[in-house]
Design an enzyme around this catalytic site. Structure first.
Site, short mmCIF file in Angstrom:
data_model
loop_
_atom_site.label_atom_id
_atom_site.label_comp_id
_atom_site.label_asym_id
_atom_site.label_seq_id
_atom_site.Cartn_x
_atom_site.Cartn_y
_atom_site.Cartn_z
N PHE B 189 23.69 57.05 66.23
CA PHE B 189 23.95 55.88 65.74
C PHE B 189 24.93 55.87 64.55
CE2 PHE B 189 23.34 52.35 62.62
CZ PHE B 189 23.24 51.17 63.49
N ASP B 295 29.57 61.67 59.94
CA ASP B 295 29.03 60.62 59.54
C ASP B 295 27.83 60.80 58.71
OD1 ASP B 295 27.38 58.44 59.27
OD2 ASP B 295 27.74 57.58 61.23
N LYS B 326 25.24 53.49 52.25
CA LYS B 326 23.86 53.59 52.14
C LYS B 326 23.64 53.89 50.81
CE LYS B 326 21.67 53.84 56.52
NZ LYS B 326 20.59 52.71 56.74
N THR B 351 42.59 43.24 52.49
CA THR B 351 42.39 42.39 51.22
C THR B 351 41.96 43.31 49.94
OG1 THR B 351 42.33 40.32 52.26
CG2 THR B 351 41.58 40.36 49.97
#
Lengths: 472, 472
Positions: B189, B295, B326, B351
């Protein structure tokens, strides 16, 4: 009482420039030091936000610039706005910072009120919201909603997925991961993640080296200015571009599920199109079952003289999804058809589902805009500014080409002769205490806050006149 | 003094449950009302964050749960932490909320200090940071850095783009928009935007109806438990999976530019793999010039007994890019090779380039963790918890299968017999005052905060024992 005077009793009277080259020596030192941990090459100057006030941004060299760029069009009310400081100090905000909830699973009891504050300024015809984190994120979340809706139309909104869909999607293969396209426009900017970069087409630097979805680009109308003198040409241009859109939808190698467009192409050059063109897009998307997405990331929140720029066009029925970010501080999309909420839960979902801290700020911004009628004020100031620029244009036609944004409040732009001249012009504005941005290759874009007033216009116009007086 | 006692003198002694069904009547009412403006179907209960304290989350029915889910593993220090409240009230934070800068163009003078606070806890071997907004965003930004680096290796880091590249990318075509792949793992995931969903492969609900990049999935080792008794089998499993990875890299239809992996597959079932497997991936990626991305979105920030979970593996040389989000509240990626900053500016750019408000909070979280040695404490508490669960496992082997996470602090999981039983078990935990989450189909995952102590373990274990006593 002027709104700037109400918010900013200590706003500077005029710009202060203490250095001859920008960035100044202190900024240069800070940029070099920052560069050891962060990519500081695009930094114009290092700001001092404590000393910034209202429409003026300060830097570490003691320069104070009148700001018509406003953080790439993302500050709505000016610097150190007292109402926003109050919101930032509120117990609600402190909770939203410290206890960031997974909003989909464990929303706080205040979420409903926070969302309702945002919905008070939803675009006409929209009454639902889904929240994200940035403009690119908002657009990609909108694409997700669009693709789920599009496939739901085909299989039936409540129909369960087949075993083949479940298995194939785990391998990134159809039918579970279908080949579908989003159509966008040449010169568009919708963000720089992978799906959003695939619909972006303003500059190679945004896209080079990224694998992309092979999605089609239609042509955005290229009008001749002034509009009044070129009505017939521009009308034919609308028809030509609409025909291209419909042809792509009918003939593209994979089904076109959605269309995305900015009410004014901003990063791509402040390219405007008519209400008729936008209604034509609504008609053609309805005819072919294509989801109509309007990207209000840069155009939204009042700067065009309407809270949302596409409201100028009275599109009927309203767009399916309208995305927002930047000056709203919070990001996400508005919608009205409940079928854009997929039948099964946990499909449009992620850990945070938005940021309540930024939503609270958005609510405070919205309240100030509404309570102080800042959209009408921006329109008035914009008309005044446009008139002054027309006067300058008459005097310096070579340096103020294709002046555009009439009737769009302060959302004004024009072209110079070349990229070099545009860049030199912007640099000389900074040297004279005005921070202003460009777009596309040769354009200057004005993006002041909603607290920009006639007195600021006068300062800006006098600096432009001064720079142009000996601009070759 | 215990850390919970230091932070939370008023933390509840134990859970309070005032209703028989969850959500209770007040939550139900609030969920229904919220549902008119927001997709509230996945809501477990509506929380009262004002009344939440330390390891306990309160809801609007007056229930107070011991929280081992912590906002889908995204709260590091518990609720209403006084150090974080102080950070949230600081003038620096208020400025970061009210004056959100375009960090790439107009960073504030405090940005360098904010970033340096984060870099104090960078993974071993990493000394640069690029900031984003969420886990999915962090992974996609890392992909962008990886693709730019990969193409830079081919054309030369400083080589300008060709006219053909510039033109083709505007049409989403090669060579400007090259066909490149990221390899990931089954059951992985990595988020739910378009590129991140293309590397995600844990459940169809994350992916169905989204067009995806046709990127390959390798196999993540599937170990037999307990590990000690199955060493030989598991070693062969490592070799089998490494061979699959290398074969895909060598034979995939488009070049594989990057590999992404979680140190522990979290959403996909808390699947662990050995240090040897991870070193094998480092070796194979180096051999083939593939960018190695780890990750750490769910695994990072101390919960495994090391600040970053992959540090357990001593991977040499360290991974190229390590993503986070997280529990760190801020998001982005760490790196060490300056060539992951592209030669031209404005390529990794947007931005906001991250959110300084969330970075300030991350700095405060990092400081508390380091100053109070919370990672070692989590390890000690986790070992205690694991021992207690082993005791329960001996008694209820059917309901505590494949207990895993030994030596990984509180990052513990186990399986039940079926999805129905897992869901029923989690529901009964809630009825007894424990908020806990699942992962994959049949697993329970524990994700308490770093202020979870032995006294909380005892309460949790006694509730599990109580539920299991009559669990069929």
């Amino acid at each position: 009482m002027s709104i700037a005077a109400k918010y900013y009793p200590n706003e500077p009277e005029q710009p202060v420039v203490k250095v001859t080259q920008i960035p100044g020596p202190e900024s240069k030192k800070a940029i070099e030091s920052l560069g050891k941990v962060f990519d500081s090459r695009p930094v114009y100057f290092v700001a001092d936000y404590e000393k910034s006030n209202g429409n003026y941004i300060a830097d570490v060299d003691g320069n104070v610039y009148l700001d018509l760029y406003a953080q790439i069009a993302s500050i709505a009310l000016g610097y150190n706005n007292p109402a926003l400081i109050e919101a930032a100090k509120s117990p609600e905000m402190i909770r939203a910072i410290v206890e960031r909830p997974a909003l989909g699973n464990f929303p706080g009891k205040d979420l409903e009120g926070i969302l309702k504050n945002l919905l008070k300024v939803a675009p006409k015809g929209q009454d639902h919201i889904w929240s994200g984190l940035s403009g690119a994120d908002a657009n990609e979340l909108a694409f997700k909603a669009a693709f789920m809706w599009y496939q739901g139309q085909k299989r039936g909104y409540n129909t369960a997925w087949t075993a083949e869909e479940n298995e194939s999607t785990m391998k990134n293969q159809a039918p579970g991961s279908p080949d579908l396209a989003v159509i966008s426009f040449k010169r568009a900017f919708h963000g720089r993640l992978f799906a959003s970069a695939s619909v972006t087409a303003s500059k190679p630097v945004h896209k080079i080296d990224l694998p992309s979805f092979k999605w089609p680009k239609a042509e955005f109308p290229a009008y001749k200015y002034p509009l009044e003198a070129n009505a017939e040409y521009n009308k034919a241009e609308d028809a030509r571009c609409l025909e291209i859109v419909e042809n792509i939808i009918k003939t593209w190698q994979v089904p076109v599920a959605a269309l995305i467009i900015e009410p004014v192409q901003s990063e791509g050059g402040d390219n405007h199109a008519s209400a008729e063109f936008f209604q034509g897009l609504r008609d053609v998307t309805l005819k072919h079952g294509v989801v109509f997405i309007v990207d209000e990331v840069q155009t939204g929140v009042g700067a065009t003289g309407s809270f949302w720029a596409h409201e100028h066009f009275n599109i009927t029925p309203p767009p399916d999804l309208v995305t927002f970010s930047k000056k709203f501080q919070s990001a996400g999309y508005w919608f009205h058809n409940p079928e854009f909420i997929p039948a099964a839960p946990y499909r449009q979902f992620n850990t945070w589902c938005g940021d309540p801290a930024r939503m609270i700020l958005a609510g405070a911004i919205a309240k100030e805009i509404v309570d102080n009628d800042l959209v009408s004020k921006a329109k008035e100031v914009g008309d005044y500014l446009y008139g002054k620029l027309e006067e300058l244009q008459a005097k310096y036609p070579r340096h103020l080409q294709n002046l555009r944004g009439k009737g769009r409040a302060t959302f004004i732009a024009w072209d110079l002769e070349s990229a070099e001249k545009r860049n030199e012009f912007l640099y000389r504005l900074k040297q004279n205490g005005v921070n202003c941005g460009g777009c596309a290759e040769v354009s200057v874009r004005l993006r002041p806050t909603l607290t920009f007033e006639k007195k600021h216009v006068d300062i800006f116009v006098s600096v432009v006149a001064k720079v142009l007086a000996d601009f070759v």
